[in-house]
Design an enzyme around this catalytic site. Structure first.
Site, mmCIF file in Angstrom:
data_model
loop_
_atom_site.group_PDB
_atom_site.id
_atom_site.type_symbol
_atom_site.label_atom_id
_atom_site.label_comp_id
_atom_site.label_asym_id
_atom_site.label_seq_id
_atom_site.Cartn_x
_atom_site.Cartn_y
_atom_site.Cartn_z
ATOM 1 N N SER A 20 0.586 -0.860 -0.043
ATOM 2 C CA SER A 20 0.148 0.289 -0.032
ATOM 3 C C SER A 20 0.800 1.117 -0.312
ATOM 4 O O SER A 20 1.335 1.074 0.292
ATOM 5 C CB SER A 20 -0.896 -0.341 1.419
ATOM 6 N N LEU A 73 0.701 8.868 6.656
ATOM 7 C CA LEU A 73 -0.638 8.550 5.995
ATOM 8 C C LEU A 73 -1.925 9.952 4.980
ATOM 9 O O LEU A 73 -2.318 9.972 5.604
ATOM 10 C CB LEU A 73 -2.082 8.807 7.146
ATOM 11 N N ASN A 129 -5.766 -1.680 7.667
ATOM 12 C CA ASN A 129 -4.549 -0.616 8.438
ATOM 13 C C ASN A 129 -4.491 -0.151 9.555
ATOM 14 O O ASN A 129 -4.904 0.893 9.838
ATOM 15 C CB ASN A 129 -3.925 -0.072 7.252
ATOM 16 N N CYS A 132 0.152 1.532 10.895
ATOM 17 C CA CYS A 132 0.902 2.597 10.554
ATOM 18 C C CYS A 132 1.155 2.822 11.734
ATOM 19 O O CYS A 132 1.180 3.658 12.669
ATOM 20 C CB CYS A 132 -0.346 4.073 9.700
ATOM 21 N N LYS A 168 -3.706 -5.957 7.881
ATOM 22 C CA LYS A 168 -2.816 -5.715 7.875
ATOM 23 C C LYS A 168 -1.595 -5.349 9.262
ATOM 24 O O LYS A 168 -1.534 -4.530 10.161
ATOM 25 C CB LYS A 168 -2.236 -5.010 7.011
ATOM 26 N N ILE A 194 4.329 -8.148 6.942
ATOM 27 C CA ILE A 194 4.160 -7.295 7.594
ATOM 28 C C ILE A 194 4.474 -5.611 7.627
ATOM 29 O O ILE A 194 4.860 -5.713 6.912
ATOM 30 C CB ILE A 194 5.419 -7.636 9.009
HETATM 31 O O1 RRO Z 1 1.428 6.376 5.838
HETATM 32 C C1 RRO Z 1 2.371 6.331 6.403
HETATM 33 O O2 RRO Z 1 3.058 7.162 6.869
HETATM 34 C C2 RRO Z 1 2.792 4.870 6.545
HETATM 35 C C3 RRO Z 1 1.582 4.006 6.483
HETATM 36 BR BR1 RRO Z 1 0.508 4.679 6.643
HETATM 37 C C4 RRO Z 1 1.721 2.084 6.974
HETATM 38 O O3 RRO Z 1 1.619 2.184 7.086
HETATM 39 N N1 RRO Z 1 3.373 2.844 6.902
HETATM 40 C C5 RRO Z 1 3.958 3.065 6.847
HETATM 41 O O4 RRO Z 1 5.843 2.738 6.609
HETATM 42 N N2 RRO Z 1 3.624 4.577 6.699
#
Ligand code: RRO
Length: 308
Positions: A20, A73, A129, A132, A168, A194
């Site tokens: 993602s 995010l 998710n 994060c 996730k 992971i």
């Molecule tokens: O956007 C992020 O900072 C981020 C997300 Br949503 C995630 O699930 N995993 C990540 O390493 N960065």
């Protein structure tokens, strides 16, 4: 044909999908230059109820052995995704399996996003998710307690109808099997594991973190043994299909994920070296299977299951 993988909601011509965030909503500059039909499936960026700008710049830095990110995010919010991003993506790629990714900072948030993504009728499956590492409110906090994992999974399943939900998982836990079992009790249809490992890289010249937010999620090659260990552990306590992700770069890395018990494989950080890494790996996979006397990918998962 031998590379085809069938998972809940997903019939994939090859077992590989981006992590993602890798291709945004299929609209990043790199994605625009490619034919995304070479992917087994596309996983889109995690989506929250409202638009988010993300964390302070720089949001990402290359390390000696991998990548650290604190994107925070970044996304345009679920309404813009459902009304703009997804229709555009679907028009361009009517047959590509697409997985939505649900984010939030409360159970209500997760339910709101899940329901809107599910009702769009433009997604084949959803990722939940709860891992994060880069947001204060919620995020990983949901994925590190078995009680909240079970609750948020159950609440999301209540509003997603027949669309399969892959939870996730975060590697930032002591016992991943406890978390996986909690997701299963909540009704998960599969697991993706992971997400990134929380880390910090300090530049000795500036005496500061190399990314704006300080700590961030680590990804890349050095994470692979951790991912393989966790997938292996979880594959021995549940029958749920596992999308294995973490440090995959080569065709042997892909097969290693299957040997650990995965049923499909995600590729993230390797895209920094090769935006077409997935079609390139898919093109090599069958020959490598022949060399290693692997008849089908499904038989590998079956072998792990027989070790129960
Ligand atoms: O956007 C992020 O900072 C981020 C997300 Br949503 C995630 O699930 N995993 C990540 O390493 N960065």
């Amino acid at each position: 044909q031998r590379l085809t993988v069938n998972l809940p909601g997903l019939t994939m011509k090859n077992p590989l999908m981006p992590g993602s965030g890798t291709f945004g909503f299929g609209d990043t500059p790199a994605a625009e230059k490619m034919d995304l039909n070479g992917l087994g499936a596309l996983v889109i960026k995690t989506t929250t109820p409202h638009a988010r700008k993300g964390n302070p710049q720089p949001q990402i830095a290359m390390l000696k052995n991998g990548v650290i990110n604190s994107m925070g995010l970044t996304n345009p919010g679920v309404d813009a995704v459902v009304n703009g991003k997804l229709p555009h993506l679907r028009q361009k790629y009517p047959d590509l399996p697409v997985v939505g990714s649900i984010g939030g900072s409360s159970v209500t948030d997760y339910q709101c996003v899940a329901q809107k993504l599910a009702n769009s009728n433009m997604l084949n499956a959803l990722e939940l998710n709860i891992s994060c590492p880069n947001v204060q409110e919620g995020g990983m906090a949901f994925g590190t307690s078995p009680q909240t994992v079970e609750e948020v999974t159950r609440k999301v399943k209540e509003v997603t109808g027949s669309i399969p939900v892959y939870v996730k998982l975060s590697p930032n836990v002591t016992d991943i099997t406890v978390i996986a079992k909690a997701a299963e009790r909540g009704g998960a249809d599969g697991l993706t594991m992971i997400n990134t490992l929380l880390g910090l890289h300090i530049d000795v010249e500036t005496r500061q973190s190399v990314i704006g937010n300080g700590m961030g999620g680590l990804s890349g090659a050095f994470l692979k043994p951790l991912a393989v260990r966790m997938i292996y552990q979880v594959a021995h306590v549940t029958d749920l299909p596992i999308i294995g992700i973490g440090g995959v770069e080569t065709v042997d890395d892909v097969l290693e994920m299957f040997f650990a018990g995965a049923s499909a494989v995600g590729v993230g950080a390797a895209h920094f070296d090769d935006m077409e890494v997935i079609p390139h790996l898919a093109a090599q996979l069958e020959q490598r299977m022949n060399e290693l006397n692997i008849e089908s990918l499904e038989e590998l998962r079956e072998e792990v299951r027989n070790e129960f």
